[in-house]
Design a protein around this motif. Structure first.
Motif, PDB file in Angstrom:
ATOM      1  N   SER A 133       0.828  -1.213   0.000  1.00 35.11           N
ATOM      2  CA  SER A 133       0.000   0.000   0.000  1.00 35.11           C
ATOM      3  C   SER A 133       0.857   1.254   0.000  1.00 35.11           C
ATOM      4  O   SER A 133       0.433   2.309  -0.466  1.00 35.11           O
ATOM      5  CB  SER A 133      -0.927   0.006   1.221  1.00 35.11           C
ATOM      6  OG  SER A 133      -0.194   0.183   2.416  1.00 35.11           O
ATOM      7  N   CYS A 162       1.045   3.111  -5.067  1.00 33.76           N
ATOM      8  CA  CYS A 162       0.278   4.251  -4.574  1.00 33.76           C
ATOM      9  C   CYS A 162       0.144   5.309  -5.670  1.00 33.76           C
ATOM     10  O   CYS A 162       0.712   5.191  -6.755  1.00 33.76           O
ATOM     11  CB  CYS A 162       0.961   4.850  -3.345  1.00 33.76           C
ATOM     12  SG  CYS A 162       2.609   5.501  -3.690  1.00 33.76           S
ATOM     13  N   THR A 193      -6.464   3.794  -1.668  1.00 32.52           N
ATOM     14  CA  THR A 193      -5.073   4.177  -1.412  1.00 32.52           C
ATOM     15  C   THR A 193      -4.984   5.586  -0.847  1.00 32.52           C
ATOM     16  O   THR A 193      -4.190   5.856   0.063  1.00 32.52           O
ATOM     17  CB  THR A 193      -4.243   4.071  -2.704  1.00 32.52           C
ATOM     18  OG1 THR A 193      -4.057   2.698  -3.019  1.00 32.52           O
ATOM     19  CG2 THR A 193      -2.879   4.717  -2.531  1.00 32.52           C
TER      20      THR A 193
END
Length: 465
Positions: free
Chosen positions: A50, A54, A313
């Motif tokens: 994550s 991104c 995100t």
């Protein structure tokens, strides 16, 4: 003193120390309501995913447009390799010092266990994380403006984003955030994939003018300035040099020895995504029509479709950095108390207050520097130089001195001297980023303000893609 001998001594010194420390920590947590060392390597990979898969990846096409495809690819490969190596040094350093809970503890050890080293690192640590959260407040407002065609004042949208992110930041362990992080990584990958596909199938990019042809180049165009090139390089470095969270993640792993598995998986996937998205979108969109994030270069419908997949995100990565910062403060305020490990009113109220404070500061950052690329470049030059390079070059020499004593560098094999040279290069990169890199970023921000390409602070103006 070769690589094998060095490795054997390292193993002998560490194995029993690591096992004893982790066993004691798990035993101490057995009766706690809130247990922290619960992250498996794949949960850690989700957290790292994550962080790396991104929206900042969508600044890559503009870096390619400035540097040209070949230099951008070569620089990306070099930075990726150096970052993986320095991350392994970081991992070794954290194993040697298992009391490290975050980057600030690491900084204190690196600066000779001096308290000023802790305060110095803590200051940079908090500011860096606020800037990263600020980019997510900024992009959240950009998303809402894009989807609603600027239906309300942009400041209102930033407040809405802050409230949403605050709510998602309330969980207190990384393990509880890992599944959200995995979901965010998958949806961001879909967004990037859609950006690549849409750039190839659309008739023309957004704001296309038939009089201005789409062009791309393998090399930098004539007239590219140092400031432009340096900011493009800083964007690439910022994406790879995300080690500021690594000590925090390692501190909550069930088995910290498994960290390289998560590291390799993340960097293999992210480097492929960066290379493909940067080169393909640059070629199809062209330098003349690229904006950052690059999803804004597509026509309106495609932008809205792809941008919608970035929402998890936008929220979750900002949440991770809020959690890292809040945990850093929370652990020190409540160390040794029941509020750290039990569900108490004081504990949860304090945690919520810390989390909210990080988002208020992020809101101020987003409104003060309301442009995506410049925020990335500024963070890269001021903070990635330390957390991604300088710290780990210094840590390498510190660990080797602990192992072999003063003057160890005088008796090395070719392999050993190669590692010395590599770590000196890492320190040199950090110093270059801190000096010329910061200069280039500040000059770029000044130029953009003078040219009016950056809106005013705390404005209602539309910042949609």
């Amino acid at each position: 003193m070769g690589g094998k001998e060095e490795h054997d001594i390292y193993q002998e010194n560490l194995e029993s120390q690591i096992d004893d420390y982790i066993a004691k920590q798990r035993e101490a947590e057995e009766d706690n309501d809130i247990k922290y060392r619960t992250c498996s390597w794949y949960k850690t990979a989700a957290l790292l995913g994550s962080e790396y898969i991104c929206l900042a990846a969508m600044s890559f096409p503009t870096s390619y447009a400035t540097l040209g495809i070949i230099p951008a690819l070569l620089i990306s490969l070099f930075v990726c390799g150096v970052t993986v190596y320095s991350s392994l040094v970081l991992w070794e350093f954290c194993l040697r010092h298992p009391h490290i809970k975050d980057m600030c503890d690491a900084g204190q050890v690196i600066f000779g266990n001096k308290r000023w080293g802790w305060y110095f690192t803590a200051t940079m640590f908090i500011i860096n994380n606020m800037f990263i959260q600020g980019t997510h407040v900024l992009t959240g407002a950009e998303y809402l403006n894009t989807m609603t065609n600027h239906s309300v004042c942009t400041v209102v949208f930033t407040v809405i984003v802050v409230i949403i992110n605050f709510i998602f930041s309330l969980p207190r362990t990384f393990s509880s955030l890992s599944w959200l992080a995995m979901f965010a990584s998958v949806t961001m990958f879909i967004a990037i994939l859609l950006g690549i596909i849409f750039s190839g199938i659309e008739d023309a990019p957004g704001n296309y003018d038939p009089k201005v042809p789409i062009t791309w180049s393998l090399w930098p165009e004539k007239g590219t300035t140092f400031v432009e090139a340096m900011n493009a390089i800083l964007n690439i470095i910022f994406l790879f040099a995300g080690q500021v969270t690594f000590p925090s993640f390692i501190a909550e792993m069930e088995n910290p020895r498994d960290f390289p598995k998560a590291l390799y998986l993340t960097f293999i996937l992210s480097s492929i995504v960066y290379a493909l998205s940067g080169a393909i979108m640059y070629v199809y969109v062209g330098k003349e029509y690229l904006v950052s994030p690059a999803l804004g270069s597509l026509n309106t419908l495609y932008t809205k479709i792809a941008f919608s997949f970035t929402v998890p995100t936008i929220v979750i990565l900002g949440v991770l950095f809020s959690s890292v910062t809040s945990r850093f403060i929370f652990f020190r305020v409540f160390r040794g108390t029941k509020h750290l490990t039990s569900h108490t009113v004081v504990g949860w109220a304090s945690w919520a207050g810390l989390v909210l404070s990080t988002w208020i500061l992020a809101f101020i950052v987003a409104e003060a520097i309301p442009i995506f690329n410049d925020l990335l470049s500024l963070m890269s030059s001021l903070f990635s130089c330390w957390f991604g390079f300088l710290f780990w070059g210094i840590a390498y020499f510190q660990m080797r001195t602990e192992d072999f004593g003063p003057g160890w560098w005088k008796q090395q094999t070719l392999y050993g001297y190669g590692k010395i040279a590599l770590n000196l290069v890492i320190i040199g990169i950090g110093l270059f980023l801190l000096g010329p890199g910061t200069y280039a970023t500040v000059m770029d921000i000044i130029i953009e303000f003078q040219e009016g390409t950056i809106g005013g602070a705390f404005t209602c103006a539309d910042n949609g893609l």
